[in-house]
Write a protein that holds these residues in place. Structure first.
Motif, PDB file in Angstrom:
ATOM      1  N   ASP A  85     -12.470   0.525  12.476  1.00  0.00           N
ATOM      2  CA  ASP A  85     -13.203   0.126  10.897  1.00  0.00           C
ATOM      3  C   ASP A  85     -12.076   1.400   9.957  1.00  0.00           C
ATOM      4  O   ASP A  85     -11.328   2.441  11.121  1.00  0.00           O
ATOM      5  N   ALA A  86     -12.197   1.712   9.210  1.00  0.00           N
ATOM      6  CA  ALA A  86     -11.525   2.265   8.619  1.00  0.00           C
ATOM      7  C   ALA A  86     -12.080   3.875   9.069  1.00  0.00           C
ATOM      8  O   ALA A  86     -11.426   4.940   8.921  1.00  0.00           O
ATOM      9  N   ASP A  87     -13.271   3.834   8.915  1.00  0.00           N
ATOM     10  CA  ASP A  87     -13.959   6.189   9.313  1.00  0.00           C
ATOM     11  C   ASP A  87     -13.176   6.048  10.870  1.00  0.00           C
ATOM     12  O   ASP A  87     -12.412   7.275  10.862  1.00  0.00           O
ATOM     13  N   CYS A  91      -1.918  -1.932   9.934  1.00  0.00           N
ATOM     14  CA  CYS A  91      -3.478  -1.792   9.909  1.00  0.00           C
ATOM     15  C   CYS A  91      -3.829  -2.734  11.922  1.00  0.00           C
ATOM     16  O   CYS A  91      -2.584  -3.341  12.318  1.00  0.00           O
ATOM     17  N   VAL A 127      -7.807  -3.629   8.406  1.00  0.00           N
ATOM     18  CA  VAL A 127      -8.029  -2.105   8.164  1.00  0.00           C
ATOM     19  C   VAL A 127      -7.021  -1.649   8.006  1.00  0.00           C
ATOM     20  O   VAL A 127      -5.659  -2.019   8.250  1.00  0.00           O
ATOM     21  N   THR A 177       0.525  -1.093  -0.047  1.00  0.00           N
ATOM     22  CA  THR A 177       0.261  -0.060   0.275  1.00  0.00           C
ATOM     23  C   THR A 177       0.786   0.909   0.125  1.00  0.00           C
ATOM     24  O   THR A 177       0.143   2.422   0.013  1.00  0.00           O
ATOM     25  N   THR A 194      -5.604   8.091   3.644  1.00  0.00           N
ATOM     26  CA  THR A 194      -6.594   7.240   2.873  1.00  0.00           C
ATOM     27  C   THR A 194      -7.051   5.849   4.117  1.00  0.00           C
ATOM     28  O   THR A 194      -5.505   4.637   4.312  1.00  0.00           O
ATOM     29  N   ALA A 195      -8.063   5.233   4.436  1.00  0.00           N
ATOM     30  CA  ALA A 195      -8.330   4.443   5.298  1.00  0.00           C
ATOM     31  C   ALA A 195      -8.957   3.113   4.382  1.00  0.00           C
ATOM     32  O   ALA A 195     -10.150   3.900   3.989  1.00  0.00           O
ATOM     33  N   ASP A 196      -9.077   1.990   4.538  1.00  0.00           N
ATOM     34  CA  ASP A 196      -9.583   0.850   4.186  1.00  0.00           C
ATOM     35  C   ASP A 196     -10.013   0.137   4.414  1.00  0.00           C
ATOM     36  O   ASP A 196      -8.797  -0.956   5.506  1.00  0.00           O
ATOM     37  N   GLU A 197     -10.688  -0.899   4.836  1.00  0.00           N
ATOM     38  CA  GLU A 197     -10.904  -2.923   4.619  1.00  0.00           C
ATOM     39  C   GLU A 197     -10.917  -3.488   3.960  1.00  0.00           C
ATOM     40  O   GLU A 197     -11.892  -3.164   3.183  1.00  0.00           O
ATOM     41  N   GLU A 198     -10.337  -4.599   4.493  1.00  0.00           N
ATOM     42  CA  GLU A 198      -9.685  -5.295   2.576  1.00  0.00           C
ATOM     43  C   GLU A 198     -10.028  -6.758   3.537  1.00  0.00           C
ATOM     44  O   GLU A 198      -9.249  -6.802   4.835  1.00  0.00           O
ATOM     45  N   THR A 201     -10.280  -9.488   7.826  1.00  0.00           N
ATOM     46  CA  THR A 201     -10.837  -8.243   7.289  1.00  0.00           C
ATOM     47  C   THR A 201      -9.897  -7.711   7.966  1.00  0.00           C
ATOM     48  O   THR A 201      -9.954  -7.626   9.058  1.00  0.00           O
TER      49      THR A 201
END
Ligand code: SAM
Length: 259
Positions: A174-176, A132, A252, A31, A191-195, A250
């Motif tokens: 969580d991403a937020d 993460c 973050v 990333t 940026t933060a994303d959940e994958e 999952t």
């Protein structure tokens, strides 16, 4: 006084938990907004050096920090420079590193903002801060069944682990929440994303070895009579075999820069 909950966990972490943490470390480094080759990179909460190894593969120069002397001592002779330290109070000068990476350590902190601020302090302007944690939404029926089967043969989650899960893990879950904490720490380009990460765990043996490699199983396994841990491992494998499904936790992921 700080208690080292990971004392005694290093060998099993390196041999077992790394089955999952290794692929996630590579995904985390993927990333990065720039190539990490040739850069000095903080591996915050390095444990046995899973991220440090992935950084070395990329040609970066890791500097490791962890509260646990035991985890840092694992393979110490072939590992990069390391310091026993709290990620919220690093014994590093301002702008000491080019980038900072933190895999699954901020989820141990009830106030992770201080550690994010510290990562920003020790990282040069323009450097990346990558982190993460497991998402609160991460679910796995087969992993839950494995834990139930371990309980049935005597495992009890240690207090520190259940306390951590209740108090610290949800804070960035969580991403937020992750993005908000990073911005509060003064980081930019956040940026933060959940994958859901494909860690390549498809076989029951892999899932059991990963799970039993985690620190909250270590003291229970260590207290068993000789041979018993292997017997339990085999029993857990056969218990989950009929319901085994690919394990895809999952996660973050945070990608940010220092202003
Ligand atoms: C879940 S392990 C992750 C290890 C490694 N990053 C990996 O991905 O395999 C968490 C690590 O964070 C360390 N740790 C927990 N709280 C810490 C803190 N406040 N400061 C530094 N290290 C901490 C633990 O000792 C442990 O080695």
């Amino acid at each position: 006084m700080t208690v080292d909950f990971y004392a005694g966990a290093a060998r099993r972490w390196a041999d077992g938990a790394t089955i999952v943490y290794g692929p996630i470390a590579h995904r985390l480094l993927d990333t990065s907004p720039h190539r990490l080759t040739g850069r000095t990179v903080l591996d915050a909460g390095s444990g046995t050096g899973v991220v440090s190894s992935a950084l070395i593969e990329l040609g970066a120069r890791p500097v490791a920090a962890d509260l646990s002397h035991d985890m840092l001592a694992w393979g110490a002779r072939r590992r990069p420079p390391a310091v026993v330290a709290d990620v919220a109070r690093l014994p590093l000068r301002d702008d000491a590193v080019d980038d900072a990476v933190a895999a699954f350590v901020y989820n141990h902190l009830t106030e992770p903002g201080a550690a994010l601020t510290e990562a920003a302090r020790v990282t040069r302007a323009g450097g990346a801060v990558l982190a993460c944690v497991y998402a609160s939404s991460s679910r796995s029926e087969v992993r839950d069944a494995l834990d139930d089967a371990a309980r049935a043969v005597g495992w009890r989650a240690p207090y520190w682990y259940t306390h951590l899960k209740q108090t610290a893990t949800p804070v960035l879950g969580d991403a937020d929440k992750m993005a908000h904490a990073a911005r509060q720490a003064g980081l930019v380009d956040v940026t933060a994303d959940e994958e859901s990460v494909d860690v390549g765990v498809e076989e029951p043996e892999q899932l059991v070895d990963y799970r039993l490699g985690q620190a909250h199983f270590a003291s229970w396994l260590d207290a068993l009579e000789p041979g018993k841990a292997d017997e339990i491992r085999d029993r857990l494998v056969e218990t989950i075999r009929p319901i085994m499904a690919p394990y895809r936790p999952t996660v973050v992921f945070l990608v940010a820069r220092v202003h």
